[in-house]
Each structure stands twice: as C-alpha cells, then as structure tokens.
Design an enzyme around this catalytic site. Structure first.
Site, PDB file in Angstrom:
ATOM      1  N   ASN A 178       0.859  -1.179   0.000  1.00 31.79           N
ATOM      2  CA  ASN A 178       0.000   0.000   0.000  1.00 31.79           C
ATOM      3  C   ASN A 178       0.899   1.234   0.000  1.00 31.79           C
ATOM      4  O   ASN A 178       1.416   1.628   1.028  1.00 31.79           O
ATOM      5  CB  ASN A 178      -0.921   0.004   1.224  1.00 31.79           C
ATOM      6  CG  ASN A 178      -1.782   1.241   1.258  1.00 31.79           C
ATOM      7  OD1 ASN A 178      -2.076   1.837   0.219  1.00 31.79           O
ATOM      8  ND2 ASN A 178      -2.187   1.656   2.442  1.00 31.79           N
ATOM      9  N   ILE A 179       1.103   1.818  -1.169  1.00 34.33           N
ATOM     10  CA  ILE A 179       1.950   3.003  -1.283  1.00 34.33           C
ATOM     11  C   ILE A 179       1.051   4.223  -1.143  1.00 34.33           C
ATOM     12  O   ILE A 179       0.133   4.415  -1.940  1.00 34.33           O
ATOM     13  CB  ILE A 179       2.685   3.021  -2.633  1.00 34.33           C
ATOM     14  CG1 ILE A 179       3.502   1.748  -2.794  1.00 34.33           C
ATOM     15  CG2 ILE A 179       3.577   4.248  -2.753  1.00 34.33           C
ATOM     16  CD1 ILE A 179       3.818   1.394  -4.208  1.00 34.33           C
ATOM     17  N   CYS A 214      15.875   4.322   0.623  1.00 35.75           N
ATOM     18  CA  CYS A 214      15.077   3.514   1.530  1.00 35.75           C
ATOM     19  C   CYS A 214      16.035   2.467   2.091  1.00 35.75           C
ATOM     20  O   CYS A 214      17.190   2.797   2.367  1.00 35.75           O
ATOM     21  CB  CYS A 214      13.860   2.910   0.819  1.00 35.75           C
ATOM     22  SG  CYS A 214      14.240   2.010  -0.701  1.00 35.75           S
TER      23      CYS A 214
END
Length: 200
Positions: free
Chosen positions: A110-111, A135
């Site tokens: 879920n971005i 990241c």
C-alpha cells in the site's frame, strides 16, 4: 585474481595487502590507501542533476556522501534514522526529510499517494539539491518515487518500468509498477522538473 600477502609498513608492523596480477607482473595495493577510497551505498545512481538514489548508507559510505556535498536526504522508511547517520547529517549540515512508507510484500503493498506527492515536492525544490533519495535497499520505495518523478518528466511508461526493474531486478513488483502507472501528476505539473547542476 587477488591474493593476500604480508608487507611491512614504515613502523615494521605487518599489515595485509591485496595484490592484483597484471600482464606486466604483480601490482601491490596498500590497505592504508584502501581506507581513502570512496565507497558508494548499495544501488547508488544519479537520477538527474543534483538528485541521487541509493540503498541505506552506512558508515563506510560517509566519505562518498561528503564528496557529493549533499544538502538534503529523503528517507522513505518509517524506522527512526540511526544515531550515527544523524550525527553525520548534523556535522555536514544535511537536512533529513523522512517520509515513512511501510515495506510490505505483495499482495499487501500500500503506497500512500499523498506521501509520494509530498516527497516529490521536496525532490522538485532545487533549494534542497544536491539530494539523496533512499530507503533500505534502494529498490521499491525509492523506485516508486523516482518512477513518479520520471512520469512528471514525461518519460514513457516502458522507460520508467525499465529503470525500476534495473534496480529491483528479480524483486520487481507489479503493484509498484501499477502505482506508478496510475499516479496522478496533475497537481505537481506547475513545478520545475529539469535541473541545472547546483553548487553548495
């Protein structure tokens, strides 16, 4: 192919040194010189003038990052930034922008659309350049942010996906590519998307 031999330094202390065989014979590399080498973080690459991407930098990468004269880092993980990294940023006057995106495996990815949009505003502000986006591994979250930047820069989807897959390799996610394809850039089109090389 290299092999380890023992060489004496000026204080008669033994240190290890790697040798590389060449067509002209044997070449010695003193490990004291290796300490001065600049080591980029995992998956490091230039995205555009003043914009870079990578996996999580550790202490071995700090000299390399210093050479980039960074003004800002965009960190896309929710975990707190490690103390040694924070100290490095503070001592070098580098701003940290954290946009915590949870790392989940498919099919539960879920971005958050709005988080990517806010991160893009930081990327597109040339006052934050030179800037590093990272990241953990420099694959999925970084890949999605860079892919959305490419969409703003009017890259075709096949080129965006090629770049994403080059970094994600066997771990490429269909959900990430679908996110980039559906990402709405209309609210960001007024911002500049090409950059000249900026100096500190």
């Amino acid at each position: 192919m290299g092999s380890l031999i023992r060489v004496e330094d000026s204080d008669d202390d033994c240190i290890a040194s790697e040798t590389t065989t060449t067509t002209n014979g044997v070449e010695r590399i003193d490990l004291r010189e290796v300490e001065d080498l600049l080591v980029p973080p995992l998956n490091f690459a230039m995205v555009d003038n003043g914009i870079f991407r990578s996996g999580f930098p550790d202490i071995a990468n700090f000299s390399f990052l210093q050479a980039l004269a960074l003004r800002s880092i965009i960190y896309l993980c929710p975990e707190p930034y490690p103390e040694q990294n924070r100290e490095f940023l503070e001592s070098n006057g580098i701003l940290l922008f954290q946009f915590g995106i949870e790392c989940r495996k498919e099919p539960f990815v879920n971005i958050p659309d709005e988080t990517i949009r806010e991160a893009l505003k930081v990327v597109l502000d040339a006052r934050n350049h030179p800037l590093l986006i990272h990241c953990k591994r420099g694959k999925h979250r970084t890949g999605c942010l860079v892919g959305c930047l490419r969409k703003l820069q009017r890259w075709c989807l096949s080129s965006i996906f090629d770049e994403y897959q080059r970094f994600a390799a066997a771990k490429a996610r269909v959900s990430d590519q679908r996110f980039m394809e559906l990402f709405d850039t209309s609210s960001l089109k007024h911002l500049p998307t090409s950059f000249s090389c900026s100096k500190r």
